[in-house]
Design a protein around this motif. Sequence first.
Motif, PDB file in Angstrom:
ATOM      1  N   ALA A 145       0.833  -1.205   0.000  1.00 20.91           N
ATOM      2  CA  ALA A 145       0.000   0.000   0.000  1.00 20.91           C
ATOM      3  C   ALA A 145       0.869   1.256   0.000  1.00 20.91           C
ATOM      4  CB  ALA A 145      -0.933  -0.001   1.212  1.00 20.91           C
ATOM      5  N   THR A 146       1.921   1.252   0.803  1.00 21.53           N
ATOM      6  CA  THR A 146       2.830   2.400   0.854  1.00 21.53           C
ATOM      7  C   THR A 146       3.473   2.638  -0.509  1.00 21.53           C
ATOM      8  OG1 THR A 146       3.270   2.033   3.203  1.00 21.53           O
ATOM      9  CG2 THR A 146       4.898   3.320   1.984  1.00 21.53           C
ATOM     10  N   LEU A 147       3.921   1.567  -1.153  1.00 20.58           N
ATOM     11  CA  LEU A 147       4.528   1.676  -2.477  1.00 20.58           C
ATOM     12  C   LEU A 147       3.524   2.220  -3.494  1.00 20.58           C
ATOM     13  CD1 LEU A 147       6.868   1.131  -4.476  1.00 20.58           C
ATOM     14  CD2 LEU A 147       5.958  -1.209  -4.715  1.00 20.58           C
ATOM     15  N   MET A 148       2.334   1.626  -3.546  1.00 21.24           N
ATOM     16  CA  MET A 148       1.321   2.023  -4.522  1.00 21.24           C
ATOM     17  C   MET A 148       0.873   3.471  -4.310  1.00 21.24           C
ATOM     18  SD  MET A 148      -2.184   0.058  -5.476  1.00 21.24           S
ATOM     19  CE  MET A 148      -3.318   0.663  -6.723  1.00 21.24           C
ATOM     20  N   GLU A 149       0.591   3.834  -3.073  1.00 24.08           N
ATOM     21  CA  GLU A 149       0.156   5.198  -2.787  1.00 24.08           C
ATOM     22  C   GLU A 149       1.247   6.209  -3.142  1.00 24.08           C
ATOM     23  OE1 GLU A 149      -1.178   5.271   1.279  1.00 24.08           O
ATOM     24  OE2 GLU A 149      -2.852   3.917   0.835  1.00 24.08           O
ATOM     25  N   GLY A 150       2.503   5.864  -2.867  1.00 21.84           N
ATOM     26  CA  GLY A 150       3.611   6.759  -3.208  1.00 21.84           C
ATOM     27  C   GLY A 150       3.693   7.011  -4.703  1.00 21.84           C
ATOM     28  N   ILE A 151       3.502   5.960  -5.492  1.00 22.35           N
ATOM     29  CA  ILE A 151       3.524   6.107  -6.950  1.00 22.35           C
ATOM     30  C   ILE A 151       2.341   6.960  -7.406  1.00 22.35           C
ATOM     31  CG2 ILE A 151       3.317   4.853  -9.140  1.00 22.35           C
ATOM     32  CD1 ILE A 151       4.859   2.527  -7.736  1.00 22.35           C
ATOM     33  N   GLU A 152       1.165   6.708  -6.850  1.00 23.08           N
ATOM     34  CA  GLU A 152      -0.013   7.513  -7.201  1.00 23.08           C
ATOM     35  C   GLU A 152       0.234   8.993  -6.906  1.00 23.08           C
ATOM     36  OE1 GLU A 152      -3.900   6.078  -5.760  1.00 23.08           O
ATOM     37  OE2 GLU A 152      -2.934   4.132  -5.510  1.00 23.08           O
ATOM     38  N   ILE A 153       0.769   9.286  -5.743  1.00 19.80           N
ATOM     39  CA  ILE A 153       1.035  10.674  -5.343  1.00 19.80           C
ATOM     40  C   ILE A 153       2.015  11.333  -6.308  1.00 19.80           C
ATOM     41  CG2 ILE A 153       2.118  12.088  -3.544  1.00 19.80           C
ATOM     42  CD1 ILE A 153       0.930   9.956  -1.524  1.00 19.80           C
ATOM     43  N   GLU A 154       3.068  10.617  -6.705  1.00 23.49           N
ATOM     44  CA  GLU A 154       4.055  11.167  -7.642  1.00 23.49           C
ATOM     45  C   GLU A 154       3.420  11.474  -8.997  1.00 23.49           C
ATOM     46  OE1 GLU A 154       7.172   8.241  -7.811  1.00 23.49           O
ATOM     47  OE2 GLU A 154       7.848   8.665  -5.780  1.00 23.49           O
ATOM     48  N   ILE A 155       2.633  10.550  -9.521  1.00 23.79           N
ATOM     49  CA  ILE A 155       1.995  10.748 -10.829  1.00 23.79           C
ATOM     50  C   ILE A 155       0.994  11.892 -10.762  1.00 23.79           C
ATOM     51  CG2 ILE A 155       0.505   9.700 -12.576  1.00 23.79           C
ATOM     52  CD1 ILE A 155       1.748   6.946 -11.652  1.00 23.79           C
ATOM     53  N   LEU A 156       0.161  11.909  -9.724  1.00 22.79           N
ATOM     54  CA  LEU A 156      -0.817  12.991  -9.569  1.00 22.79           C
ATOM     55  C   LEU A 156      -0.112  14.339  -9.449  1.00 22.79           C
ATOM     56  CD1 LEU A 156      -3.295  11.179  -7.180  1.00 22.79           C
ATOM     57  CD2 LEU A 156      -3.786  11.910  -9.533  1.00 22.79           C
ATOM     58  N   GLY A 157       0.993  14.377  -8.721  1.00 22.77           N
ATOM     59  CA  GLY A 157       1.765  15.610  -8.584  1.00 22.77           C
ATOM     60  C   GLY A 157       2.263  16.114  -9.927  1.00 22.77           C
ATOM     61  N   LYS A 158       2.736  15.208 -10.772  1.00 24.21           N
ATOM     62  CA  LYS A 158       3.196  15.591 -12.110  1.00 24.21           C
ATOM     63  C   LYS A 158       2.053  16.153 -12.948  1.00 24.21           C
ATOM     64  CE  LYS A 158       7.064  12.380 -12.476  1.00 24.21           C
ATOM     65  NZ  LYS A 158       7.597  11.191 -13.183  1.00 24.21           N
ATOM     66  N   LEU A 159       0.828  15.726 -12.653  1.00 27.01           N
ATOM     67  CA  LEU A 159      -0.349  16.233 -13.361  1.00 27.01           C
ATOM     68  C   LEU A 159      -0.932  17.487 -12.692  1.00 27.01           C
ATOM     69  CD1 LEU A 159      -2.155  12.854 -14.174  1.00 27.01           C
ATOM     70  CD2 LEU A 159      -0.893  14.341 -15.768  1.00 27.01           C
ATOM     71  N   GLY A 160      -0.281  17.945 -11.614  1.00 25.79           N
ATOM     72  CA  GLY A 160      -0.741  19.138 -10.910  1.00 25.79           C
ATOM     73  C   GLY A 160      -1.891  18.889  -9.961  1.00 25.79           C
ATOM     74  N   LEU A 161      -2.077  17.624  -9.549  1.00 22.74           N
ATOM     75  CA  LEU A 161      -3.186  17.283  -8.651  1.00 22.74           C
ATOM     76  C   LEU A 161      -2.669  16.992  -7.247  1.00 22.74           C
ATOM     77  CD1 LEU A 161      -5.252  15.014 -11.059  1.00 22.74           C
ATOM     78  CD2 LEU A 161      -5.485  17.462 -10.635  1.00 22.74           C
ATOM     79  N   ASP A 162      -3.497  17.294  -6.261  1.00 20.30           N
ATOM     80  CA  ASP A 162      -3.133  17.122  -4.859  1.00 20.30           C
ATOM     81  C   ASP A 162      -3.033  15.653  -4.448  1.00 20.30           C
ATOM     82  OD1 ASP A 162      -3.030  19.845  -4.365  1.00 20.30           O
ATOM     83  OD2 ASP A 162      -5.127  19.947  -3.722  1.00 20.30           O
ATOM     84  N   ASN A 163      -2.309  15.437  -3.370  1.00 16.62           N
ATOM     85  CA  ASN A 163      -2.170  14.126  -2.741  1.00 16.62           C
ATOM     86  C   ASN A 163      -3.517  13.739  -2.125  1.00 16.62           C
ATOM     87  OD1 ASN A 163      -1.734  12.013  -0.956  1.00 16.62           O
ATOM     88  ND2 ASN A 163      -0.006  12.972   0.076  1.00 16.62           N
ATOM     89  N   PRO A 164      -4.166  12.691  -2.630  1.00 13.37           N
ATOM     90  CA  PRO A 164      -5.471  12.302  -2.089  1.00 13.37           C
ATOM     91  C   PRO A 164      -5.381  11.589  -0.737  1.00 13.37           C
ATOM     92  CG  PRO A 164      -4.798  10.772  -3.781  1.00 13.37           C
ATOM     93  CD  PRO A 164      -3.760  11.860  -3.750  1.00 13.37           C
ATOM     94  N   TYR A 165      -4.169  11.254  -0.300  1.00 10.56           N
ATOM     95  CA  TYR A 165      -4.005  10.512   0.949  1.00 10.56           C
ATOM     96  C   TYR A 165      -3.604  11.403   2.123  1.00 10.56           C
ATOM     97  CZ  TYR A 165      -4.243   6.618  -2.249  1.00 10.56           C
ATOM     98  OH  TYR A 165      -4.655   5.722  -3.218  1.00 10.56           O
ATOM     99  N   ARG A 166      -3.501  12.714   1.900  1.00  6.33           N
ATOM    100  CA  ARG A 166      -3.196  13.629   3.002  1.00  6.33           C
ATOM    101  C   ARG A 166      -4.301  13.558   4.046  1.00  6.33           C
ATOM    102  NH1 ARG A 166      -3.123  18.255  -0.349  1.00  6.33           N
ATOM    103  NH2 ARG A 166      -4.771  18.926   1.038  1.00  6.33           N
ATOM    104  N   GLU A 167      -3.934  13.750   5.272  1.00  7.28           N
ATOM    105  CA  GLU A 167      -4.904  13.723   6.370  1.00  7.28           C
ATOM    106  C   GLU A 167      -6.039  14.712   6.153  1.00  7.28           C
ATOM    107  OE1 GLU A 167      -5.078  11.940   9.347  1.00  7.28           O
ATOM    108  OE2 GLU A 167      -3.477  10.651   8.602  1.00  7.28           O
ATOM    109  N   ASP A 168      -5.723  15.891   5.602  1.00 10.13           N
ATOM    110  CA  ASP A 168      -6.728  16.929   5.433  1.00 10.13           C
ATOM    111  C   ASP A 168      -7.332  16.929   4.022  1.00 10.13           C
ATOM    112  OD1 ASP A 168      -4.459  17.810   4.122  1.00 10.13           O
ATOM    113  OD2 ASP A 168      -4.694  19.893   4.759  1.00 10.13           O
ATOM    114  N   ALA A 169      -7.074  15.887   3.227  1.00 10.38           N
ATOM    115  CA  ALA A 169      -7.537  15.858   1.830  1.00 10.38           C
ATOM    116  C   ALA A 169      -9.064  15.858   1.725  1.00 10.38           C
ATOM    117  CB  ALA A 169      -6.962  14.654   1.095  1.00 10.38           C
ATOM    118  N   ALA A 170      -9.762  15.311   2.697  1.00 13.43           N
ATOM    119  CA  ALA A 170     -11.227  15.224   2.631  1.00 13.43           C
ATOM    120  C   ALA A 170     -11.916  16.413   3.303  1.00 13.43           C
ATOM    121  CB  ALA A 170     -11.703  13.911   3.264  1.00 13.43           C
ATOM    122  N   GLN A 171     -11.144  17.409   3.694  1.00 15.64           N
ATOM    123  CA  GLN A 171     -11.764  18.557   4.377  1.00 15.64           C
ATOM    124  C   GLN A 171     -11.978  19.709   3.440  1.00 15.64           C
ATOM    125  OE1 GLN A 171      -9.239  19.357   7.703  1.00 15.64           O
ATOM    126  NE2 GLN A 171      -9.709  17.413   8.662  1.00 15.64           N
TER     127      GLN A 171
END
Length: 171
Positions: A145-171
């Motif tokens: 899960a840590t590996l997969m989420e890290g890759i997702e965060i990197e790809i989303l970041g390259k697309l200019g999108l926020d980290n969906p796994y941040r603690e405050d992401a749903a606020q």
Amino acid sequence: MTALDIVEEDPRWADLDLQTRAETAIVACLKHLDIDPDASEITILACDDARIADLNADFRGKPTPTNVLSWPADERGAAQDGGKPLPIDPDFDGMLELGDIAISYDTCAAEARAAGKSMADHVTHLIIHGTLHLLGYDHERDADATLMEGIEIEILGKLGLDNPYREDAAQ
């Protein structure tokens, strides 16, 4: 991406231009992992909660709706928790058959609203998530899960999108 087939069962998907959004997400994901998007094949079923609940019941024994489901063409999961998935072998014509993804409009829309993000951004994330599953990544074990989420965060970041796994992401 030359081989992306999208079947839109639910007409609400048409307003999102899923073809362009999915191509962008998949190409970003594959390039991030040094996989040739032009040699890759993926099919996406864009459906509603009723259809994805049926698929979830049939394939996972869970008769409830979910946001995204993936069916890899081959089992590529890593044997060791946190390890890299097995490489993809091209078929006889050099194409990489990755598999199929189903995505539900209803659940995606509800999750996007609850997280205070756009449907487009959430769908981009879920297409990347589903593509990673097709490539053998998973989140059942902690290090995976840590590996997969890290890759997702990197790809989303390259697309200019926020980290969906941040603690405050749903606020």
